[in-house]
Design a protein around this motif. Structure first.
Motif, PDB file in Angstrom:
ATOM      1  N   GLY A 148      57.482 -44.239   3.807  1.00 51.27           N
ATOM      2  CA  GLY A 148      58.759 -44.382   4.491  1.00 51.27           C
ATOM      3  C   GLY A 148      58.625 -44.854   5.933  1.00 51.27           C
ATOM      4  N   ARG A 149      57.387 -44.903   6.439  1.00 46.84           N
ATOM      5  CA  ARG A 149      57.177 -45.319   7.829  1.00 46.84           C
ATOM      6  C   ARG A 149      56.493 -46.671   7.930  1.00 46.84           C
ATOM      7  NH1 ARG A 149      58.058 -41.039  11.009  1.00 46.84           N
ATOM      8  NH2 ARG A 149      56.950 -42.007  12.727  1.00 46.84           N
ATOM      9  N   ILE A 150      55.969 -47.171   6.814  1.00 45.95           N
ATOM     10  CA  ILE A 150      55.303 -48.478   6.815  1.00 45.95           C
ATOM     11  C   ILE A 150      55.829 -49.294   5.634  1.00 45.95           C
ATOM     12  CG2 ILE A 150      53.260 -47.467   7.894  1.00 45.95           C
ATOM     13  CD1 ILE A 150      51.806 -47.654   5.246  1.00 45.95           C
ATOM     14  N   ASP A 151      55.600 -50.610   5.658  1.00 47.46           N
ATOM     15  CA  ASP A 151      56.205 -51.472   4.647  1.00 47.46           C
ATOM     16  C   ASP A 151      55.492 -51.417   3.310  1.00 47.46           C
ATOM     17  OD1 ASP A 151      58.354 -52.971   6.190  1.00 47.46           O
ATOM     18  OD2 ASP A 151      56.608 -53.066   7.502  1.00 47.46           O
ATOM     19  N   ALA A 152      54.159 -51.398   3.358  1.00 45.67           N
ATOM     20  CA  ALA A 152      53.431 -51.473   2.096  1.00 45.67           C
ATOM     21  C   ALA A 152      52.017 -50.942   2.232  1.00 45.67           C
ATOM     22  CB  ALA A 152      53.380 -52.925   1.613  1.00 45.67           C
ATOM     23  N   ILE A 153      51.454 -50.612   1.076  1.00 44.97           N
ATOM     24  CA  ILE A 153      50.044 -50.238   0.973  1.00 44.97           C
ATOM     25  C   ILE A 153      49.449 -51.112  -0.128  1.00 44.97           C
ATOM     26  CG2 ILE A 153      48.398 -48.392   0.451  1.00 44.97           C
ATOM     27  CD1 ILE A 153      50.752 -46.400   1.049  1.00 44.97           C
ATOM     28  N   VAL A 154      48.348 -51.788   0.172  1.00 44.13           N
ATOM     29  CA  VAL A 154      47.632 -52.511  -0.872  1.00 44.13           C
ATOM     30  C   VAL A 154      46.610 -51.540  -1.450  1.00 44.13           C
ATOM     31  CG1 VAL A 154      46.263 -54.532  -1.476  1.00 44.13           C
ATOM     32  CG2 VAL A 154      47.902 -54.668   0.416  1.00 44.13           C
ATOM     33  N   ASP A 155      46.737 -51.266  -2.742  1.00 43.09           N
ATOM     34  CA  ASP A 155      45.835 -50.303  -3.381  1.00 43.09           C
ATOM     35  C   ASP A 155      44.553 -51.001  -3.801  1.00 43.09           C
ATOM     36  OD1 ASP A 155      44.559 -48.301  -4.700  1.00 43.09           O
ATOM     37  OD2 ASP A 155      46.234 -47.795  -6.026  1.00 43.09           O
ATOM     38  N   GLY A 156      43.468 -50.652  -3.151  1.00 41.42           N
ATOM     39  CA  GLY A 156      42.177 -51.246  -3.493  1.00 41.42           C
ATOM     40  C   GLY A 156      41.168 -50.170  -3.838  1.00 41.42           C
ATOM     41  N   GLY A 157      41.644 -49.059  -4.378  1.00 40.47           N
ATOM     42  CA  GLY A 157      40.725 -47.991  -4.765  1.00 40.47           C
ATOM     43  C   GLY A 157      40.266 -47.183  -3.565  1.00 40.47           C
ATOM     44  N   SER A 158      39.132 -46.493  -3.717  1.00 34.23           N
ATOM     45  CA  SER A 158      38.696 -45.645  -2.607  1.00 34.23           C
ATOM     46  C   SER A 158      37.649 -46.351  -1.748  1.00 34.23           C
ATOM     47  CB  SER A 158      38.200 -44.294  -3.113  1.00 34.23           C
ATOM     48  OG  SER A 158      37.413 -44.463  -4.236  1.00 34.23           O
ATOM     49  N   CYS A 159      37.532 -45.877  -0.505  1.00 42.35           N
ATOM     50  CA  CYS A 159      36.640 -46.512   0.466  1.00 42.35           C
ATOM     51  C   CYS A 159      35.237 -45.952   0.313  1.00 42.35           C
ATOM     52  CB  CYS A 159      37.139 -46.246   1.880  1.00 42.35           C
ATOM     53  SG  CYS A 159      38.830 -46.785   2.138  1.00 42.35           S
ATOM     54  N   ALA A 160      34.238 -46.835   0.404  1.00 44.77           N
ATOM     55  CA  ALA A 160      32.868 -46.427   0.128  1.00 44.77           C
ATOM     56  C   ALA A 160      32.223 -45.688   1.300  1.00 44.77           C
ATOM     57  CB  ALA A 160      32.030 -47.646  -0.232  1.00 44.77           C
ATOM     58  N   VAL A 161      32.365 -46.205   2.506  1.00 45.98           N
ATOM     59  CA  VAL A 161      31.628 -45.645   3.643  1.00 45.98           C
ATOM     60  C   VAL A 161      32.268 -44.342   4.124  1.00 45.98           C
ATOM     61  CG1 VAL A 161      30.798 -46.065   5.999  1.00 45.98           C
ATOM     62  CG2 VAL A 161      30.819 -47.940   4.337  1.00 45.98           C
ATOM     63  N   GLY A 162      33.579 -44.370   4.322  1.00 45.44           N
ATOM     64  CA  GLY A 162      34.285 -43.144   4.706  1.00 45.44           C
ATOM     65  C   GLY A 162      34.097 -42.726   6.146  1.00 45.44           C
ATOM     66  N   VAL A 163      33.201 -43.381   6.889  1.00 43.98           N
ATOM     67  CA  VAL A 163      33.108 -43.130   8.330  1.00 43.98           C
ATOM     68  C   VAL A 163      33.528 -44.392   9.063  1.00 43.98           C
ATOM     69  CG1 VAL A 163      31.224 -41.479   8.093  1.00 43.98           C
ATOM     70  CG2 VAL A 163      30.707 -43.870   8.584  1.00 43.98           C
ATOM     71  N   GLU A 164      33.834 -44.248  10.350  1.00 46.06           N
ATOM     72  CA  GLU A 164      34.332 -45.379  11.114  1.00 46.06           C
ATOM     73  C   GLU A 164      33.231 -46.395  11.392  1.00 46.06           C
ATOM     74  OE1 GLU A 164      35.583 -42.377  13.870  1.00 46.06           O
ATOM     75  OE2 GLU A 164      37.573 -43.308  13.956  1.00 46.06           O
ATOM     76  N   SER A 165      33.634 -47.553  11.904  1.00 41.26           N
ATOM     77  CA  SER A 165      32.649 -48.578  12.240  1.00 41.26           C
ATOM     78  C   SER A 165      31.896 -48.176  13.511  1.00 41.26           C
ATOM     79  CB  SER A 165      33.347 -49.922  12.464  1.00 41.26           C
ATOM     80  OG  SER A 165      34.280 -49.845  13.523  1.00 41.26           O
ATOM     81  N   THR A 166      30.651 -48.625  13.605  1.00 39.81           N
ATOM     82  CA  THR A 166      29.886 -48.510  14.849  1.00 39.81           C
ATOM     83  C   THR A 166      30.479 -49.510  15.838  1.00 39.81           C
ATOM     84  OG1 THR A 166      27.916 -48.024  13.538  1.00 39.81           O
ATOM     85  CG2 THR A 166      27.552 -48.689  15.827  1.00 39.81           C
ATOM     86  N   ILE A 167      30.627 -49.101  17.104  1.00 35.03           N
ATOM     87  CA  ILE A 167      31.174 -50.030  18.106  1.00 35.03           C
ATOM     88  C   ILE A 167      30.125 -50.312  19.174  1.00 35.03           C
ATOM     89  CG2 ILE A 167      33.017 -50.490  19.772  1.00 35.03           C
ATOM     90  CD1 ILE A 167      34.778 -48.511  18.339  1.00 35.03           C
ATOM     91  N   VAL A 168      29.825 -51.597  19.371  1.00 34.38           N
ATOM     92  CA  VAL A 168      28.868 -52.003  20.407  1.00 34.38           C
ATOM     93  C   VAL A 168      29.568 -52.947  21.384  1.00 34.38           C
ATOM     94  CG1 VAL A 168      26.659 -53.131  20.892  1.00 34.38           C
ATOM     95  CG2 VAL A 168      26.930 -51.804  18.792  1.00 34.38           C
ATOM     96  N   ASP A 169      29.476 -52.617  22.657  1.00 34.53           N
ATOM     97  CA  ASP A 169      29.969 -53.499  23.710  1.00 34.53           C
ATOM     98  C   ASP A 169      28.871 -54.515  24.007  1.00 34.53           C
ATOM     99  OD1 ASP A 169      30.495 -54.705  26.197  1.00 34.53           O
ATOM    100  OD2 ASP A 169      31.606 -52.959  26.914  1.00 34.53           O
ATOM    101  N   VAL A 170      29.160 -55.792  23.747  1.00 37.42           N
ATOM    102  CA  VAL A 170      28.151 -56.839  23.942  1.00 37.42           C
ATOM    103  C   VAL A 170      28.569 -57.778  25.071  1.00 37.42           C
ATOM    104  CG1 VAL A 170      26.414 -57.964  22.498  1.00 37.42           C
ATOM    105  CG2 VAL A 170      28.373 -56.919  21.408  1.00 37.42           C
TER     106      VAL A 170
END
Ligand code: AMP
Ligand code: MG
Length: 322
Positions: free
Chosen positions: A171-193
């Motif tokens: 009810g707060r967003i327009d859509a969800i694309v269902d692509g199954g479950s996420c494999a990694v489950g943790v956030e991305s590593t962030i590097v300032d380059v």
């Protein structure tokens, strides 16, 4: 469109990751809508990174109490190169780990067209090429940069299934694309380059793998620049002038930033629309710098919905500085 995410009554479509579903997702993103989709880390809540009001809607839907810079997702290295300036070390990391759970912070190109709400007014941008077939399919169907934090209400657990997203944001967003479950489950590593590589956040790609690819050790951020609470980043954008809040009129020498009935020399939103105000906030602050404003008075902003995040940023701008 303008009030769609202000109420909780609109329908959130559950889309399949097939041609029809992807075409619909792309169309919604183009029209400034919010579409959640899976990446290999967690489900992201995507909006066109070039449309400020769409980006403001991300904050409204999540109920985020502060504006921190968002990660922009693109399909490939070429799309990233259109947005940021790569350094040799950034190329090395991108070649080794993209697509994948690695986000690179790099200097934003002038004219890249990314909303200042995405970078929270900074002149750097965090970019990532996700390695998930559905994320890739959404990005190529859309054909532009997608700003996407995790698709959960602020303060709740990150979603790794379409069902989690529906439970939190229906009810707060327009859509969800269902692509199954996420494999990694943790956030991305962030590097300032932007300079010598700095590890801003540990995540899906381990530090030793990054260091092996670079042939050098990663620096750690200074204690004050910990990105865990990004709004407190020392580098966070603040205007040059002193800031006074809750002003209904300006005093001599002050430049007044208006909202609603308080007209101002420039205004966040003449209509008193919080989404418009959020989408214009960082542009207005930059404009005040460009005008050479030494003393800035800011009209009162109601502290509800997006107003809370706007006031958080304004309070930081008004806080005493070193
Ligand atoms: P999330 O979208 O929840 O994964 O959070 C995005 C993370 O990226 C936050 O920790 C931000 O501080 C960080 N980030 C995004 N853009 C930048 C930037 N330009 N400079 C530094 N950190 C950034
Ligand atoms: Mg999150």
């Amino acid at each position: 469109m303008q009030s769609r995410n202000d109420n909780a009554t609109s329908e959130t479509s559950l889309l399949l990751a097939d041609d029809a579903g992807l075409a619909k997702a792309a169309e919604l993103l183009r029209s400034g809508g919010l579409v959640a989709f899976p990446t290999e880390t967690v489900y992201g809540l995507g909006a066109d990174a070039r449309q400020s009001e769409a980006v403001a809607s991300i904050y409204a839907a999540k109920g985020r109490p502060s504006f921190n810079p968002l990660i922009v997702h693109v399909a490939d290295l070429a799309a990233a190169e259109a947005l940021v300036t790569f350094t040799p070390q950034a190329y090395r990391l991108a070649q080794a780990f993209w697509p994948g759970a690695l986000t690179l912070v790099l200097p934003l190109r002038t004219g890249a067209g990314v909303s200042s709400l995405v970078t929270a007014g900074l002149d750097t941008l965090a970019v990532r090429v996700p390695d998930h077939p559905t994320a890739q399919a959404v990005l190529s169907a859309f054909g532009g940069p997608v700003a996407a934090p995790s698709a959960n209400p602020s303060g709740r657990i990150s979603p790794t299934t379409a069902g989690h997203v529906m439970a939190g944001l229906a009810g707060r967003i327009d859509a969800i694309v269902d692509g199954g479950s996420c494999a990694v489950g943790v956030e991305s590593t962030i590097v300032d380059v932007t300079g010598d590589p700095v590890l801003l956040r540990a995540g899906g790609v381990p530090q030793d793998a990054l260091e092996a690819a670079l042939g050098a050790a990663l620096k750690r951020p200074q204690a004050t620049a910990q990105p865990t609470s990004p709004g407190q980043l020392a580098s966070h954008y603040a205007p040059l002038g002193a800031v006074r809040l809750n002003a209904t009129t300006s005093q001599p020498g002050e430049t007044l930033l208006g909202f609603g009935a308080v007209k101002g020399d420039l205004t966040l939103s003449a209509a008193g629309d919080l989404r418009e105000a959020a989408s214009r906030l960082f542009d207005c602050l930059h404009q005040l710098d460009a005008m050479g404003a030494q003393s800035i008075a800011v009209a009162p902003i109601p502290d509800q919905g997006l107003g809370a995040a706007i006031n958080d940023r304004l309070r930081r701008a008004a806080a005493p500085r070193d």
